[in-house]
Design an enzyme around this catalytic site. Structure first.
Site, PDB file in Angstrom:
ATOM      1  N   ASP A 109       0.824  -1.210   0.000  1.00  0.00           N
ATOM      2  CA  ASP A 109       0.000   0.000   0.000  1.00  0.00           C
ATOM      3  C   ASP A 109       0.862   1.266   0.000  1.00  0.00           C
ATOM      4  O   ASP A 109       1.886   1.343   0.679  1.00  0.00           O
ATOM      5  CB  ASP A 109      -0.903   0.032   1.231  1.00  0.00           C
ATOM      6  CG  ASP A 109      -1.944  -1.076   1.230  1.00  0.00           C
ATOM      7  OD1 ASP A 109      -1.672  -2.152   0.672  1.00  0.00           O
ATOM      8  OD2 ASP A 109      -3.020  -0.863   1.799  1.00  0.00           O
ATOM      9  N   HIS A 111      -1.113   4.649  -0.424  1.00  0.00           N
ATOM     10  CA  HIS A 111      -2.115   5.528   0.195  1.00  0.00           C
ATOM     11  C   HIS A 111      -1.786   7.022   0.115  1.00  0.00           C
ATOM     12  O   HIS A 111      -1.857   7.743   1.103  1.00  0.00           O
ATOM     13  CB  HIS A 111      -2.344   5.118   1.651  1.00  0.00           C
ATOM     14  CG  HIS A 111      -3.261   3.943   1.795  1.00  0.00           C
ATOM     15  ND1 HIS A 111      -4.573   3.962   1.369  1.00  0.00           N
ATOM     16  CD2 HIS A 111      -3.054   2.705   2.299  1.00  0.00           C
ATOM     17  CE1 HIS A 111      -5.128   2.791   1.610  1.00  0.00           C
ATOM     18  NE2 HIS A 111      -4.229   2.002   2.162  1.00  0.00           N
ATOM     19  N   ASP A 137      -4.038   0.015  -3.629  1.00  0.00           N
ATOM     20  CA  ASP A 137      -4.236   1.064  -2.618  1.00  0.00           C
ATOM     21  C   ASP A 137      -3.238   2.208  -2.813  1.00  0.00           C
ATOM     22  O   ASP A 137      -2.405   2.503  -1.953  1.00  0.00           O
ATOM     23  CB  ASP A 137      -4.155   0.499  -1.197  1.00  0.00           C
ATOM     24  CG  ASP A 137      -5.479  -0.125  -0.761  1.00  0.00           C
ATOM     25  OD1 ASP A 137      -6.343  -0.340  -1.618  1.00  0.00           O
ATOM     26  OD2 ASP A 137      -5.645  -0.391   0.441  1.00  0.00           O
ATOM     27  N   ASP A 140      -6.177   7.633  -1.206  1.00  0.00           N
ATOM     28  CA  ASP A 140      -6.864   7.781   0.082  1.00  0.00           C
ATOM     29  C   ASP A 140      -5.873   7.849   1.244  1.00  0.00           C
ATOM     30  O   ASP A 140      -4.754   7.350   1.177  1.00  0.00           O
ATOM     31  CB  ASP A 140      -7.869   6.650   0.335  1.00  0.00           C
ATOM     32  CG  ASP A 140      -9.098   6.749  -0.552  1.00  0.00           C
ATOM     33  OD1 ASP A 140      -9.387   7.861  -1.021  1.00  0.00           O
ATOM     34  OD2 ASP A 140      -9.755   5.712  -0.769  1.00  0.00           O
ATOM     35  N   ARG A 141      -6.353   8.486   2.316  1.00  0.00           N
ATOM     36  CA  ARG A 141      -5.603   8.634   3.564  1.00  0.00           C
ATOM     37  C   ARG A 141      -4.492   9.684   3.492  1.00  0.00           C
ATOM     38  O   ARG A 141      -4.411  10.563   4.336  1.00  0.00           O
ATOM     39  CB  ARG A 141      -4.993   7.298   4.018  1.00  0.00           C
ATOM     40  CG  ARG A 141      -5.993   6.189   4.255  1.00  0.00           C
ATOM     41  CD  ARG A 141      -6.765   6.419   5.516  1.00  0.00           C
ATOM     42  NE  ARG A 141      -7.493   5.223   5.949  1.00  0.00           N
ATOM     43  CZ  ARG A 141      -8.298   5.189   7.003  1.00  0.00           C
ATOM     44  NH1 ARG A 141      -8.484   6.271   7.734  1.00  0.00           N
ATOM     45  NH2 ARG A 141      -8.921   4.084   7.327  1.00  0.00           N
ATOM     46  N   ASN A 169      -8.550  -2.528  -2.698  1.00  0.00           N
ATOM     47  CA  ASN A 169      -9.927  -2.221  -2.314  1.00  0.00           C
ATOM     48  C   ASN A 169     -10.215  -0.721  -2.313  1.00  0.00           C
ATOM     49  O   ASN A 169     -11.372  -0.302  -2.404  1.00  0.00           O
ATOM     50  CB  ASN A 169     -10.247  -2.813  -0.940  1.00  0.00           C
ATOM     51  CG  ASN A 169      -9.389  -2.251   0.169  1.00  0.00           C
ATOM     52  OD1 ASN A 169      -8.162  -2.338   0.129  1.00  0.00           O
ATOM     53  ND2 ASN A 169     -10.005  -1.663   1.178  1.00  0.00           N
ATOM     54  N   HIS A 170      -9.178   0.108  -2.254  1.00  0.00           N
ATOM     55  CA  HIS A 170      -9.390   1.556  -2.307  1.00  0.00           C
ATOM     56  C   HIS A 170      -9.507   2.078  -3.732  1.00  0.00           C
ATOM     57  O   HIS A 170      -9.869   3.253  -3.912  1.00  0.00           O
ATOM     58  CB  HIS A 170      -8.272   2.296  -1.569  1.00  0.00           C
ATOM     59  CG  HIS A 170      -8.508   2.396  -0.103  1.00  0.00           C
ATOM     60  ND1 HIS A 170      -9.023   3.525   0.502  1.00  0.00           N
ATOM     61  CD2 HIS A 170      -8.337   1.490   0.884  1.00  0.00           C
ATOM     62  CE1 HIS A 170      -9.144   3.312   1.805  1.00  0.00           C
ATOM     63  NE2 HIS A 170      -8.731   2.082   2.054  1.00  0.00           N
ATOM     64  N   HIS A 219      -3.958  -8.064  -3.757  1.00  0.00           N
ATOM     65  CA  HIS A 219      -4.003  -7.022  -2.741  1.00  0.00           C
ATOM     66  C   HIS A 219      -4.417  -7.561  -1.386  1.00  0.00           C
ATOM     67  O   HIS A 219      -3.738  -7.334  -0.380  1.00  0.00           O
ATOM     68  CB  HIS A 219      -4.955  -5.905  -3.150  1.00  0.00           C
ATOM     69  CG  HIS A 219      -5.067  -4.843  -2.086  1.00  0.00           C
ATOM     70  ND1 HIS A 219      -4.043  -3.961  -1.825  1.00  0.00           N
ATOM     71  CD2 HIS A 219      -6.036  -4.564  -1.174  1.00  0.00           C
ATOM     72  CE1 HIS A 219      -4.388  -3.176  -0.812  1.00  0.00           C
ATOM     73  NE2 HIS A 219      -5.588  -3.520  -0.411  1.00  0.00           N
ATOM     74  N   ARG A 266     -13.993  -6.771   8.815  1.00  0.00           N
ATOM     75  CA  ARG A 266     -14.105  -5.637   7.901  1.00  0.00           C
ATOM     76  C   ARG A 266     -15.504  -5.528   7.295  1.00  0.00           C
ATOM     77  O   ARG A 266     -15.880  -4.475   6.792  1.00  0.00           O
ATOM     78  CB  ARG A 266     -13.094  -5.783   6.759  1.00  0.00           C
ATOM     79  CG  ARG A 266     -11.634  -5.750   7.161  1.00  0.00           C
ATOM     80  CD  ARG A 266     -10.785  -5.922   5.907  1.00  0.00           C
ATOM     81  NE  ARG A 266      -9.356  -6.042   6.183  1.00  0.00           N
ATOM     82  CZ  ARG A 266      -8.508  -5.027   6.230  1.00  0.00           C
ATOM     83  NH1 ARG A 266      -8.960  -3.801   6.058  1.00  0.00           N
ATOM     84  NH2 ARG A 266      -7.220  -5.227   6.443  1.00  0.00           N
ATOM     85  N   HIS A 293      -2.509  -4.810   2.055  1.00  0.00           N
ATOM     86  CA  HIS A 293      -3.834  -4.636   2.662  1.00  0.00           C
ATOM     87  C   HIS A 293      -3.844  -4.426   4.169  1.00  0.00           C
ATOM     88  O   HIS A 293      -4.770  -3.819   4.686  1.00  0.00           O
ATOM     89  CB  HIS A 293      -4.697  -5.844   2.287  1.00  0.00           C
ATOM     90  CG  HIS A 293      -6.160  -5.692   2.568  1.00  0.00           C
ATOM     91  ND1 HIS A 293      -6.877  -4.547   2.265  1.00  0.00           N
ATOM     92  CD2 HIS A 293      -7.062  -6.546   3.120  1.00  0.00           C
ATOM     93  CE1 HIS A 293      -8.143  -4.723   2.604  1.00  0.00           C
ATOM     94  NE2 HIS A 293      -8.281  -5.917   3.132  1.00  0.00           N
TER      95      HIS A 293
END
Length: 361
Positions: A109, A111, A137, A140-141, A169-170, A219, A266, A293
Site C-alpha cells: 500500500d 495511500h 491502494d 486515500d488517507r 480495495n481503495h 491485494h 471488515r 492490505h
C-alpha cells in the site's frame, strides 16, 4: 485497509469496523474448467503478440508530465484525461492474473503518501531501471493521492513492461468518496472530472499477478469462491468493486491464525487460515502468496511457514502510526530480499495538513 461505509456521516470513525451484517462463505464457486491451471502469457509475450496494442512511443510531452509529477506538481485536467485514455488502452490487454517476470520489486500500500513513494524509489531504484509490481491502494488517507496515482499511471504508460499495477480495495468509487481521494480531486481541480477519469481506470486494473508462475500476488487475499487461478480469469473485472463475491474477496480478505474460513471484521471478504493457503498453493503450484492490505509495523510479515507474506509500503501510515515500510526484491532465482525504509524527512510531506479531513484524525 478499512471497512466499507456508504455515507460520510461515519467518516469520523477512525477505527475500521464493519457496519454490514456478517456473512458466511459463499458456497457457489466460479465454474472450474479444469484442475490444471492454464498458464497466461507472460507480460512481454502478451505485449508483443497483440496486434491491437502498440507500445507508446517516446513522448516528450509524457516525459515532461512525468517530470512535473515527480516534483509533486499537478498536470492539467486535459492531460489527465489523455493519460487515462492511454492507460486504459494498455491495461485492457492485461490479464486478471497478469504474468510478471523476474527480477521484480513488489510493493504494498502507498495511500497517497507521495514523498514516501519517492523514498521507495530511492531505496528500490527508479523505474524503468527497476521493474515494479504494485499491489494496490494507491489513493486515500495521504495528502497527495492525485500526484501519487498519476505518477504511477504515467510510468505505466511510458514503460508498460516495467511496471505492473493491480487493483486494491481503495481503487473504488465508493471508498474514495469516503477516505479522501474524491475530496482531494475536487479541491485541487475545482471539479470531479479528474476523479471520474481515474476511477474509470480503476476498473481496468488487473486483479492479481503471477511472478514466474510461482508467486501469486494479490491485494487482499484468497476467496472461498476461487480454488484455482483459472477461475480468476473468468471474473469480469471491468466494474466497480462488488460488495461480495470472488472479486471483492481478492481485495478485502485477510490471513489469520484459524482453520478454514472465518467471518471478516471488515464486513467484506473473509479470514483464511494456513490450511486454505496450503490447499491453494498445492493446487496452483505456487510457492508463496504475496499480499498487502494490512498495516505491518515492521514493514513485512511472514505467516504460515513462510508460505504467505504481507508487504506494507506506507511508512508512518497516516503520518502518525510510527511504522516502517518495506519492499520485496525478487531476483531471477526468486530469492527474497526485503528492504525496509522509514518515512521521508522532507518537510513538504506535511503540506496540506490544514485541509486534512476529520476522519484522518
Amino acid at each position: 485497509t478499512n471497512t466499507k461505509h456508504d455515507t460520510k456521516q461515519h467518516t469520523e470513525r477512525e477505527r475500521d469496523e464493519s457496519q454490514r451484517p456478517a456473512k458466511s462463505p459463499d458456497k457457489t464457486q466460479i465454474p472450474l474448467p479444469s484442475l490444471q491451471q492454464s498458464k497466461p502469457e507472460s507480460r512481454r509475450e502478451s505485449t508483443e503478440s497483440k496486434t491491437t496494442h502498440k507500445q507508446p512511443r517516446m513522448s516528450s510531452d509524457l516525459d515532461k508530465q512525468i517530470e512535473k509529477l515527480r516534483n509533486c506538481e499537478l498536470i492539467t485536467t486535459q492531460e489527465v484525461k489523455e493519460l487515462c485514455d492511454k492507460a486504459r488502452e494498455i491495461l485492457i490487454e492485461e490479464s486478471n492474473v497478469q504474468c510478471v517476470d523476474t527480477p521484480v520489486t513488489v510493493c504494498g500500500d502507498i495511500h497517497g503518501q507521495f514523498y514516501d513513494l519517492k523514498e521507495l524509489f530511492k531505496n528500490g531504484g527508479d523505474c524503468p531501471e527497476t521493474n515494479y509490481l504494485f499491489l494496490g491502494d494507491y489513493v486515500d488517507r495521504g495528502y497527495h493521492s492525485v500526484e501519487t496515482f498519476l505518477l504511477l499511471l504515467a510510468l505505466k504508460v511510458r514503460y508498460p513492461d516495467r511496471i505492473t499495477l493491480i487493483r486494491g480495495n481503495h481503487e473504488s468509487r465508493q471508498i474514495t468518496q469516503v477516505y479522501g481521494f474524491y475530496d482531494e480531486c475536487l479541491r485541487k481541480f475545482g471539479n470531479t472530472n479528474v476523479w471520474k477519469y481515474c476511477t474509470e481506470v480503476f476498473d481496468y486494473l488487473s486483479l492479481s499477478a503471477l511472478i514466474d508462475q510461482r508467486i501469486f500476488c494479490v491485494h487482499g487475499g484468497l476467496s472461498p469462491s476461487v480454488t484455482a487461478l483459472d477461475q480468476i480469469h473468468h471474473i469480469d473485472r471491468k466494474q466497480e468493486v462488488p460488495h461480495d463475491g470472488p472479486m471483492c474477496d481478492l481485495m478485502w480478505s485477510d490471513p489469520d491464525e484459524i482453520q478454514g474460513w472465518g467471518i471478516s471484521p471488515r464486513g467484506a471478504g473473509f479470514l483464511f487460515g494456513a490450511d486454505i493457503v496450503d490447499q491453494f498453493s498445492q493446487l496452483n503450484n505456487v510457492s508463496l502468496v504475496a499480499r498487502a492490505h494490512q498495516l505491518v509495523m515492521e514493514g513485512f510479515k511472514h505467516m504460515f511457514n513462510n508460505k504467505l507474506v504481507t508487504v506494507w509500503s506506507a511508512p508512518n501510515y497516516c503520518y502518525r502510526c510510527g511504522n516502517v515500510a518495506a519492499i520485496l526484491e525478487l531476483d531471477e532465482k526468486l530469492v527474497e530480499n526485503y528492504k525496509v525504509f522509514e518515512a521521508a524527512q522532507n518537510p513538504r510531506s506535511q503540506a496540506g495538513k490544514h485541509s486534512l479531513p476529520q476522519y484522518f484524525l
